[in-house]
Design a protein around this motif. Structure first.
Motif, mmCIF file in Angstrom:
data_model
loop_
_atom_site.group_PDB
_atom_site.id
_atom_site.type_symbol
_atom_site.label_atom_id
_atom_site.label_comp_id
_atom_site.label_asym_id
_atom_site.label_seq_id
_atom_site.Cartn_x
_atom_site.Cartn_y
_atom_site.Cartn_z
ATOM 1 N N ILE A 7 63.156 25.435 49.001
ATOM 2 C CA ILE A 7 63.975 25.826 50.147
ATOM 3 C C ILE A 7 65.391 26.052 49.657
ATOM 4 C CG2 ILE A 7 64.883 25.151 52.405
ATOM 5 C CD1 ILE A 7 62.477 23.306 52.714
ATOM 6 N N SER A 15 67.035 21.813 56.304
ATOM 7 C CA SER A 15 66.730 20.382 56.396
ATOM 8 C C SER A 15 65.507 20.141 57.265
ATOM 9 C CB SER A 15 67.936 19.624 56.955
ATOM 10 O OG SER A 15 69.047 19.711 56.085
ATOM 11 N N ALA A 18 62.361 21.270 55.434
ATOM 12 C CA ALA A 18 61.980 20.289 54.407
ATOM 13 C C ALA A 18 61.250 19.103 55.035
ATOM 14 C CB ALA A 18 63.228 19.817 53.662
ATOM 15 N N VAL A 28 58.876 19.139 48.244
ATOM 16 C CA VAL A 28 59.917 20.129 48.489
ATOM 17 C C VAL A 28 61.011 20.004 47.442
ATOM 18 C CG1 VAL A 28 61.902 20.565 50.010
ATOM 19 C CG2 VAL A 28 59.624 20.459 50.969
ATOM 20 N N LEU A 30 64.780 21.157 47.539
ATOM 21 C CA LEU A 30 65.784 21.667 48.463
ATOM 22 C C LEU A 30 67.050 22.018 47.679
ATOM 23 C CD1 LEU A 30 66.686 22.237 51.365
ATOM 24 C CD2 LEU A 30 67.210 19.804 51.608
ATOM 25 N N VAL A 116 60.925 14.694 48.369
ATOM 26 C CA VAL A 116 62.063 15.628 48.415
ATOM 27 C C VAL A 116 62.892 15.494 47.147
ATOM 28 C CG1 VAL A 116 64.199 16.262 49.604
ATOM 29 C CG2 VAL A 116 62.190 15.589 50.933
ATOM 30 N N GLY A 364 58.825 25.769 58.071
ATOM 31 C CA GLY A 364 58.303 24.669 57.269
ATOM 32 C C GLY A 364 56.829 24.429 57.514
#
Length: 460
Positions: A7, A15, A18, A28, A30, A116, A364
Motif C-alpha cells: 500500500i 491505513s 491495511a 501488508v 505500508l 504490518v 483492502g
C-alpha cells in the motif's frame, strides 16, 4: 506464507485498507514518505494524519448519507471509525476528533500489528508487478503523480483545497464569545456547548467583508486557473460571489443566542470547533483561506472575540490530484491498464475524510480477497459504500467528472409507489434499505471460506 500486499500512502484510506487486509490474514507493507519527505499540509510522520479539519461531519445514520457511511464502516470493523469514536470530541450532532491522539492511535495500532510492515520513504514509480493499492491522496508526490499520468495517458486532473486556521483558546475573549451548539443540539451539556461563537453586527460584518476582499491572496503559478471543490471553498471566494454569501454559509447566525446579550440578534456569527481533547485549540469552522499569512492575522483579528487571537496554525491552500476514475478504473478499483494496481481514497475522486477511508476499506477487502482466491459478491449499489464505488467506477460521466462527497443523490431512487414521501421519510427509507443490503453483503463475504478471514492476531 501469503505474499504481502503493498500500500502506497499511509493516510486514512491507506491505513483503513491495511487494517482490512490484515484482518483477513494477509500481510501488508505500508509505504509512507513522511516524515522523510514532507508535504505542505502535514505536520508529523504519523499515519492517518488529518490536515484540513478535525471533523467527520454528521453522525446521524438515519437521515444523513455521511452518517450512514459511518455506520457501514463501524459494522465492517473499520479502524478509522473505531479510533474516531475513541477520541471523539463534543461537536453537537457531528463527529469530531482530537486529531493528534487519533493519528497516534492509528499509527500505534498498525505499527504494532504482526502482519504490518511500515516502510518509510518516498515511492517514485509504479510497481511493475505484485498486488498494490495506491492511496497517496490529494498530495501525491510530484514524481509518483508524473508516473501515474504517464501510465494513464491523462493530463493531471486537479482541484484546490484550502485549510482553516486554528486558534489558541486562551487568546479568545470570552466576554464577547460564548459557548453553544447551533439550536442547542446534543444530548449532554458538553455537546450543547461544543462550539465557540463570535457575533458580528452589520457594521462589523460589512467591514470584515471589505477587508476580506481587499486582502492579499496566494497567486498560482504559470497562469494556472484554480478549480475549487464546492465543499471546501476559501471564504474569500465565497465572499466574491456576493456580500451576503457568508451570512448564509459558515457565518449564518440562525439557531444561536448570545448569552452575553440575549436580546440582540447578530448579523453574522463565526463559529470555532474544539480541535483537541484538552480544549486548548479551536479551528475556525468554514474559514478555509488562500490569504497570505500577514493578511490572515489582520483580517481574522477583526472578528469580535478574536481581536487578540494567537494562531497555532494559519490557513493555506494546496493542489489536489485525482484520477478520471470512471474512465480508468474497473468495478474492483483496479487500473484497467495494469490490474495489479488498485487506487483508493481521495485520488479516486471521492471527497472527504470518511469517503476516503471508506474507499480504502473496500480496496483492502477486494485486494485481500483476490490474493486469497475468494470471490466476493458485488458491493450493493444501495449502500453508501456501493453508491460511491459505482459513481467513481462508471456511474459518473468521465467527461465532467469532479470530486464528490457521499450524498443521497448518488443512490438508486426509492420506489415512489404508495404516494410521495417527505424528505425525512425518504432519507430514512434510503438508510433502512442500505443497512439491510450492507449487512447482507458482509454476511455473504464471510460465506466462501470463513476460516480464511482470520481474527486479528494482535487480539488473540
Amino acid at each position: 506464507m501469503t505474499h504481502p500486499i503493498h500500500i502506497i500512502g499511509g493516510g486514512l484510506a491507506g491505513s483503513e485498507a491495511a487494517w482490512q487486509i490484515v484482518r483477513m490474514g494477509v500481510p501488508v507493507v505500508l509505504h509512507e514518505m513522511r516524515p522523510h519527505t514532507g508535504t505542505f499540509a502535514h505536520r508529523t510522520g504519523n499515519l492517518a494524519e488529518m490536515v484540513c479539519s478535525n471533523s467527520f461531519r454528521s453522525d446521524d445514520d438515519e437521515n444523513n448519507a455521511v452518517g450512514l457511511l459511518h455506520w457501514e464502516m463501524r459494522v465492517a470493523d473499520g479502524l478509522i471509525m473505531a479510533t474516531a469514536d475513541t477520541h471523539a470530541l463534543p461537536a453537537g450532532g457531528a463527529l469530531a476528533v482530537d486529531r493528534d491522539l487519533f493519528s497516534q492511535a492509528v499509527t500505534d495500532r498498525l505499527r504494532s500489528h504482526p502482519l504490518v510492515t511500515v516502510a518509510e520513504g518516498e515511492v517514485t514509480a509504479l510497481p511493475a508487478d505484485g498486488p498494490t493499492i495506491i492511496a497517496t491522496g490529494p498530495l501525491t508526490s510530484g514524481a509518483l503523480a508524473e508516473a501515474i499520468a504517464a501510465e494513464t495517458g491523462q493530463d493531471a486532473l486537479a482541484f484546490f483545497d484550502a485549510i482553516a486556521p486554528i486558534v489558541h483558546f486562551e487568546s479568545v475573549d470570552m466576554d464577547v464569545a460564548w459557548m453553544q451548539s447551533r439550536y442547542d443540539k446534543g444530548e449532554t451539556e458538553e455537546e450543547r456547548t461544543a462550539y465557540l461563537n463570535c457575533p458580528m453586527t452589520r457594521e462589523e460584518y460589512e467591514a470584515f467583508i471589505d477587508a476580506l476582499l481587499a486582502a492579499e491572496k496566494t497567486e498560482f503559478h504559470d497562469g494556472e486557473t484554480a478549480q475549487y471543490f464546492d465543499g471546501c471553498l476559501p471564504i474569500e471566494v465565497m465572499a466574491e460571489r456576493g456580500r451576503e454569501t457568508l451570512r448564509f454559509g459558515p457565518m449564518k447566525p440562525i439557531g444561536l443566542t448570545n448569552s452575553h446579550k440575549p436580546d440582540e440578534k447578530a448579523c453574522a456569527v463565526v463559529q470555532l470547533r474544539r480541535d483537541n481533547a484538552l480544549g486548548t485549540l479551536y479551528n475556525i469552522v468554514g474559514f478555509q483561506t488562500k490569504m497570505k499569512y500577514g493578511s490572515q492575522t489582520s483580517v481574522f483579528r477583526m472578528i469580535p472575540g478574536l481581536t487578540e487571537a494567537r494562531f497555532a496554525r494559519l490557513g493555506g491552500i494546496h493542489r489536489n490530484t485525482f484520477l478520471n476514475s470512471p474512465r480508468l478504473l474497473d468495478s474492483q478499483m483496479r487500473l484497467k491498464s495494469k490490474p495489479h494496481l488498485r487506487f483508493a481514497g481521495q485520488i479516486t475522486g471521492v471527497e472527504g475524510y470518511v469517503e476516503s477511508a471508506a474507499m480504502g476499506l473496500l480496496a483492502g477487502r477486494l485486494a485481500a480477497a483476490e490474493v486469497l482466491g475468494l470471490s466476493l459478491p458485488p458491493v450493493p449499489e444501495d449502500t453508501a459504500m456501493g453508491a460511491l464505488l459505482s459513481h467513481i467506477t462508471g456511474g459518473a460521466d468521465a467527461k465532467t467528472f469532479q470530486p464528490m462527497n457521499v450524498n443521497f443523490g448518488l443512490f438508486r431512487p426509492i420506489d415512489a409507489r404508495g404516494g410521495r414521501r417527505g424528505r425525512k421519510e425518504r432519507y430514512k427509507a434510503y438508510t433502512d434499505r442500505a443497512k439491510e443490503a450492507w449487512q447482507g453483503w458482509l454476511a455473504a463475504c464471510a460465506k466462501p471460506d470463513a476460516s480464511r478471514q482470520l481474527a486479528d492476531p494482535a487480539e488473540s
